[in-house]
Write an enzyme that holds these catalytic residues in place. Sequence first.
Site, PDB file in Angstrom:
ATOM      1  N   GLU A 214       0.872  -1.177   0.000  1.00 25.51           N
ATOM      2  CA  GLU A 214       0.000   0.000   0.000  1.00 25.51           C
ATOM      3  C   GLU A 214       0.903   1.219   0.000  1.00 25.51           C
ATOM      4  OE1 GLU A 214      -2.966  -0.427  -0.554  1.00 25.51           O
ATOM      5  OE2 GLU A 214      -3.372  -2.470   0.068  1.00 25.51           O
ATOM      6  N   CYS A 248      -2.039   9.031   2.789  1.00 31.68           N
ATOM      7  CA  CYS A 248      -1.602   8.493   1.496  1.00 31.68           C
ATOM      8  C   CYS A 248      -2.595   8.758   0.380  1.00 31.68           C
ATOM      9  CB  CYS A 248      -1.312   6.998   1.605  1.00 31.68           C
ATOM     10  SG  CYS A 248      -2.725   5.995   2.125  1.00 31.68           S
TER      11      CYS A 248
END
Length: 481
Positions: A214, A248
């Site tokens: 990720e 993110c």
Amino acid sequence: MHLPSPWQQAFELQYQASRQHVDVPELVRRERLLRLQKLLHEHGTTLAAAVQADFGVRSPQLTEMADFMVLRTMLQQTLRQLKRWMRTQRVWTPLHLLPAMARIERQPLGVVGIISPWNYPLQLALGPAIAALAAGNRVMLKPSELTPHTSAQLAHVIGQFFSPEEFCVIQGDAQVASQFAGLPFDHLVFTGSTAVGRKVAMAAAQHLTPTTLELGGKSPCIIGNDCDLAQAAVRIAHGKLLNAGQTCIAPDYLLLPRGREQAFEQAYRKAVAQLFPALAGNPDYAAIINQKHFNRLRNLAQQAESEGAHVQWLEVGPASASPASAAPGWGDAVQRQMTPALVWNVHSEMDIMREEIFGPLLPVISYDHLDDVVKAINAGERPLALYWFGQDVQQRDSVLRRTVSGGVTVNDTLMHVAHDNLPFGGVGSSGWGAYHGEHGFLRFSHQKGVFLQAKWSPAAWLYPPYGAKFERVMALLKRLH
């Protein structure tokens, strides 16, 4: 005599336990999840205080919303759906294989390693763990060294609620993380930067360890021609400034129809003031995690200005501070509460348009035609998230069809990650593999195909020696197909 490291010993303990107890019943999995639920209930306040200590300025309410609420929702859905996810799946058998049957059995992989980041140190550590435990795995967690108070508290409370062969925490610096990534896990999850993700993937490849990465990247936010700027500005500001942009999937840059620059600037300034009436000393507006990261952001802004960009710092409230100033009584951390900024007149060669920003700086690019937007997005690496604001369904769907991103939220930011039935993950340089909900359960399960041959099988007609009978059977099969 060379003694194994503590993390090697922990891995060996979990590895042996996973091989001795391959079949993990639903009752055992459910009981582990309930323990984790109890851990969050009983120690949430202490864990939130640890996060606050690591950031210096970050309110418990922010941690409650961004970490705990997500984790509680994950646990509730997982406990509700676990029985269904674990069921053996009956699959259709083609005509030429009848009367045989086939099924898919979902089994634990074994030992799952998790390397979690500092920005949401509870959600991104325990979220993957929920999916891994639900799938019947053992879990080893290496939290970030940049949040030492949170990491130590996680190690303490997880040690109280779980035996080491079930779930344990390994603390240490980047060197420990590197060695951790090289252990022969059955699956390894890493959340962090693309650069470090490449190193993790290379370390895991030595043992052919499958990974879920990720990562991040330049997530675009697109304003359509018919967009309500007042509403959009609040939602964009929230997505950009949550955790001071240290997210993110935060909007990394904005694509704005030419001619609407002044209107957006006014709407965004008003939105920032609405969300954060003051900045310095406001616990709802998180500090940048440390001075190194603050300096990196400041350098991005300065480098952009030196190449012709205009950095517009959005000073709000009577207690607002410039990036270099401090409010008395809040210690050093208040100096890292970076003032939000819009960055105008940027171009693709600037560092601010090449690197993931991970802070409260929002570059704005004006466009004339939607085709230019698609070309600009596709010229870069595939982003982790994409955001579209506007009511024109045809324009929206055209952009979504012609671009590839990890996930999408329309007319808002961040929200696709909150939907437990949507997979969360990247694509290309923004990562691979996805979890959340059943997608996470399957990611950390082995789907074993099982073929059950009948007492009488037509497959015997295809055994050698090959001859006229074989040719007739093959001719029949060709017609059937």
